[in-house]
Design a protein around this motif. Structure first.
Motif, PDB file in Angstrom:
ATOM      1  N   ARG A   6       0.849  -1.194   0.000  1.00 44.68           N
ATOM      2  CA  ARG A   6       0.000   0.000   0.000  1.00 44.68           C
ATOM      3  C   ARG A   6       0.875   1.231   0.000  1.00 44.68           C
ATOM      4  O   ARG A   6       1.965   1.245   0.547  1.00 44.68           O
ATOM      5  N   ALA A  25     -16.558   7.090  10.977  1.00 46.64           N
ATOM      6  CA  ALA A  25     -15.990   5.792  11.359  1.00 46.64           C
ATOM      7  C   ALA A  25     -16.823   5.158  12.469  1.00 46.64           C
ATOM      8  O   ALA A  25     -17.113   3.960  12.442  1.00 46.64           O
ATOM      9  N   SER A  29     -19.035   1.670  12.208  1.00 44.12           N
ATOM     10  CA  SER A  29     -18.558   0.563  13.040  1.00 44.12           C
ATOM     11  C   SER A  29     -19.726  -0.205  13.639  1.00 44.12           C
ATOM     12  O   SER A  29     -20.839   0.306  13.756  1.00 44.12           O
ATOM     13  N   ARG A  33     -17.094  -5.164  14.398  1.00 42.10           N
ATOM     14  CA  ARG A  33     -15.998  -4.621  13.609  1.00 42.10           C
ATOM     15  C   ARG A  33     -15.899  -3.111  13.754  1.00 42.10           C
ATOM     16  O   ARG A  33     -16.842  -2.385  13.461  1.00 42.10           O
ATOM     17  N   ILE A  35     -14.383   0.356  12.490  1.00 36.47           N
ATOM     18  CA  ILE A  35     -13.919   0.932  11.238  1.00 36.47           C
ATOM     19  C   ILE A  35     -12.973   2.090  11.566  1.00 36.47           C
ATOM     20  O   ILE A  35     -13.291   2.945  12.384  1.00 36.47           O
ATOM     21  N   SER A  36     -11.819   2.103  10.914  1.00 36.60           N
ATOM     22  CA  SER A  36     -10.838   3.161  11.167  1.00 36.60           C
ATOM     23  C   SER A  36     -11.107   4.362  10.270  1.00 36.60           C
ATOM     24  O   SER A  36     -11.795   4.272   9.248  1.00 36.60           O
ATOM     25  N   SER A  38      -8.896   5.701   8.434  1.00 36.86           N
ATOM     26  CA  SER A  38      -8.239   5.393   7.156  1.00 36.86           C
ATOM     27  C   SER A  38      -9.176   4.622   6.233  1.00 36.86           C
ATOM     28  O   SER A  38      -9.210   4.856   5.021  1.00 36.86           O
ATOM     29  N   GLU A  39      -9.937   3.700   6.798  1.00 37.99           N
ATOM     30  CA  GLU A  39     -10.893   2.938   5.993  1.00 37.99           C
ATOM     31  C   GLU A  39     -11.986   3.850   5.438  1.00 37.99           C
ATOM     32  O   GLU A  39     -12.427   3.675   4.307  1.00 37.99           O
ATOM     33  N   ARG A  42     -10.463   5.638   2.464  1.00 38.78           N
ATOM     34  CA  ARG A  42     -10.383   4.741   1.301  1.00 38.78           C
ATOM     35  C   ARG A  42     -11.758   4.526   0.674  1.00 38.78           C
ATOM     36  O   ARG A  42     -11.913   4.522  -0.552  1.00 38.78           O
ATOM     37  N   LEU A  43     -12.777   4.361   1.507  1.00 41.43           N
ATOM     38  CA  LEU A  43     -14.140   4.193   1.011  1.00 41.43           C
ATOM     39  C   LEU A  43     -14.595   5.443   0.258  1.00 41.43           C
ATOM     40  O   LEU A  43     -15.191   5.338  -0.827  1.00 41.43           O
TER      41      LEU A  43
END
Length: 74
Positions: A6, A25, A29, A33, A35-36, A38-39, A42-43
């Motif tokens: 990455r 986030a 979440s 799970r 969710i960060s 960063s995620e 990216r999404l």
């Protein structure tokens, strides 16, 4: 299977943008799970790219960018 390589990107964001990332986030979440931020980024990148590829929301995104103060051009 080898780990996926990455790229890292550092950007400067406002406190308001950081708060939006944190809230998003948290909302995405679940107990199973977390969710960060960063995620979330990216999404958002994938969602914007997909919409632009389909010719959607182009003017809206441009307007948002025009209203955003330019802190870092690089």
């Amino acid at each position: 299977m080898p780990k996926k390589e990455r790229k890292r990107l550092q950007v400067v964001i406002s406190e308001e943008q950081d708060a939006l990332l944190t809230r998003t986030a948290y909302e995405l979440s679940s107990p199973e799970r977390l969710i960060s931020k960063s995620e979330v980024v990216r999404l958002a990148i994938e969602k914007i790219a997909r919409e632009l590829g389909e010719g959607e929301h182009l003017d809206e995104y441009r307007a948002l960018l025009d209203d955003t103060p330019e802190e870092d051009e690089g």
